[in-house]
Scaffold this motif. Sequence first.
Motif, mmCIF file in Angstrom:
data_model
loop_
_atom_site.group_PDB
_atom_site.id
_atom_site.type_symbol
_atom_site.label_atom_id
_atom_site.label_comp_id
_atom_site.label_asym_id
_atom_site.label_seq_id
_atom_site.Cartn_x
_atom_site.Cartn_y
_atom_site.Cartn_z
ATOM 1 N N LEU A 186 36.357 7.831 -55.028
ATOM 2 C CA LEU A 186 36.580 6.150 -54.874
ATOM 3 C C LEU A 186 35.375 5.678 -55.691
ATOM 4 C CD1 LEU A 186 37.791 5.223 -51.281
ATOM 5 C CD2 LEU A 186 39.153 5.467 -53.604
ATOM 6 N N ALA A 187 35.162 4.634 -56.307
ATOM 7 C CA ALA A 187 34.126 3.822 -56.877
ATOM 8 C C ALA A 187 34.315 2.480 -56.642
ATOM 9 C CB ALA A 187 33.977 4.120 -58.428
ATOM 10 N N ILE A 188 32.850 1.857 -56.671
ATOM 11 C CA ILE A 188 32.652 0.574 -56.433
ATOM 12 C C ILE A 188 32.051 -0.397 -57.627
ATOM 13 C CG2 ILE A 188 31.780 -1.352 -55.266
ATOM 14 C CD1 ILE A 188 32.150 0.343 -52.670
ATOM 15 N N LYS A 189 32.540 -1.099 -58.346
ATOM 16 C CA LYS A 189 32.002 -2.038 -59.532
ATOM 17 C C LYS A 189 31.710 -3.069 -58.927
ATOM 18 C CE LYS A 189 30.362 -3.133 -63.498
ATOM 19 N NZ LYS A 189 28.925 -3.262 -63.721
ATOM 20 N N PHE A 190 30.305 -3.874 -59.002
ATOM 21 C CA PHE A 190 30.046 -5.298 -58.423
ATOM 22 C C PHE A 190 29.929 -5.999 -60.098
ATOM 23 C CE2 PHE A 190 28.118 -2.461 -55.124
ATOM 24 C CZ PHE A 190 28.553 -3.166 -54.101
ATOM 25 N N CYS A 191 30.080 -7.332 -59.511
ATOM 26 C CA CYS A 191 29.675 -8.375 -60.559
ATOM 27 C C CYS A 191 28.309 -8.360 -60.735
ATOM 28 C CB CYS A 191 30.455 -9.404 -60.226
ATOM 29 S SG CYS A 191 29.689 -10.556 -58.842
ATOM 30 N N GLY A 192 28.011 -9.187 -61.774
ATOM 31 C CA GLY A 192 26.553 -9.485 -61.947
ATOM 32 C C GLY A 192 25.761 -10.118 -60.868
ATOM 33 N N GLY A 193 26.503 -10.646 -59.890
ATOM 34 C CA GLY A 193 25.680 -11.468 -58.933
ATOM 35 C C GLY A 193 25.136 -12.744 -59.123
ATOM 36 N N CYS A 194 25.418 -13.369 -60.256
ATOM 37 C CA CYS A 194 24.656 -14.595 -60.672
ATOM 38 C C CYS A 194 25.015 -15.828 -59.907
ATOM 39 C CB CYS A 194 25.153 -14.974 -62.219
ATOM 40 S SG CYS A 194 26.859 -15.174 -62.482
ATOM 41 N N ASN A 195 26.364 -15.772 -59.140
ATOM 42 C CA ASN A 195 26.557 -17.036 -58.221
ATOM 43 C C ASN A 195 27.580 -16.474 -57.211
ATOM 44 O OD1 ASN A 195 26.918 -19.579 -57.635
ATOM 45 N ND2 ASN A 195 28.297 -20.103 -59.046
ATOM 46 N N PRO A 196 27.155 -15.164 -56.498
ATOM 47 C CA PRO A 196 28.291 -15.069 -55.417
ATOM 48 C C PRO A 196 28.429 -15.992 -54.126
ATOM 49 C CG PRO A 196 26.084 -13.784 -55.229
ATOM 50 C CD PRO A 196 25.939 -14.675 -56.401
ATOM 51 N N VAL A 251 31.870 8.213 -55.761
ATOM 52 C CA VAL A 251 31.267 8.338 -57.214
ATOM 53 C C VAL A 251 31.074 7.129 -57.894
ATOM 54 C CG1 VAL A 251 32.645 10.455 -57.633
ATOM 55 C CG2 VAL A 251 33.717 8.198 -58.322
ATOM 56 N N SER A 252 30.358 7.182 -58.722
ATOM 57 C CA SER A 252 29.566 6.085 -59.880
ATOM 58 C C SER A 252 31.073 5.402 -60.411
ATOM 59 C CB SER A 252 28.929 6.494 -60.633
ATOM 60 O OG SER A 252 28.525 5.415 -61.751
ATOM 61 N N TRP A 253 31.075 4.184 -60.616
ATOM 62 C CA TRP A 253 32.254 3.635 -61.569
ATOM 63 C C TRP A 253 32.501 4.238 -62.719
ATOM 64 C CZ3 TRP A 253 31.895 0.837 -65.976
ATOM 65 C CH2 TRP A 253 30.616 0.286 -66.176
ATOM 66 N N LEU A 260 40.358 5.550 -57.563
ATOM 67 C CA LEU A 260 40.481 4.104 -57.435
ATOM 68 C C LEU A 260 39.162 3.349 -57.478
ATOM 69 C CD1 LEU A 260 42.222 1.627 -56.353
ATOM 70 C CD2 LEU A 260 41.366 2.511 -53.800
ATOM 71 N N VAL A 261 39.117 2.435 -58.290
ATOM 72 C CA VAL A 261 37.834 1.662 -58.642
ATOM 73 C C VAL A 261 37.914 0.421 -57.845
ATOM 74 C CG1 VAL A 261 38.181 0.861 -60.771
ATOM 75 C CG2 VAL A 261 35.922 0.979 -59.934
#
Length: 112
Positions: A32-42, A63-65, A71-72
């Motif tokens: 499994l991997a996780i990809k975050f958004c850029g975090g500009c306006n969470p 693992v890295s995205w 599954l990501v």
Amino acid sequence: MSEEEKLAAGALQKIHFWLGKEAGGGSFIPRLAIKFCGGCNPVFERGEVAKRIREGLPVAQWVSWEEESDLVLIINGCPTACAEQAETQKDSKAILVIHPGGVSDIEKRYGA
């Protein structure tokens, strides 16, 4: 229940169901991997959601995205959904999108 708890619980429910189907009665340790958004306006704490999901899936291999995964999890902190790019999904067999107010169904990627 906080927004982070609700999102993590919704994601875990869908992931556990998916794992049951993927395992087919056998043992299956998902990558499994996780990809975050850029975090500009969470509008919610993305890291807290990820932490709760990781804690709820102790048998997963994280693992890295950017690596091949089963599954990501794409965590978008706002409706802009900047993390949902084709490059985020290219090496994953399936995706799950978490966004303010909800969790998508797990979408299988064909040809990944």
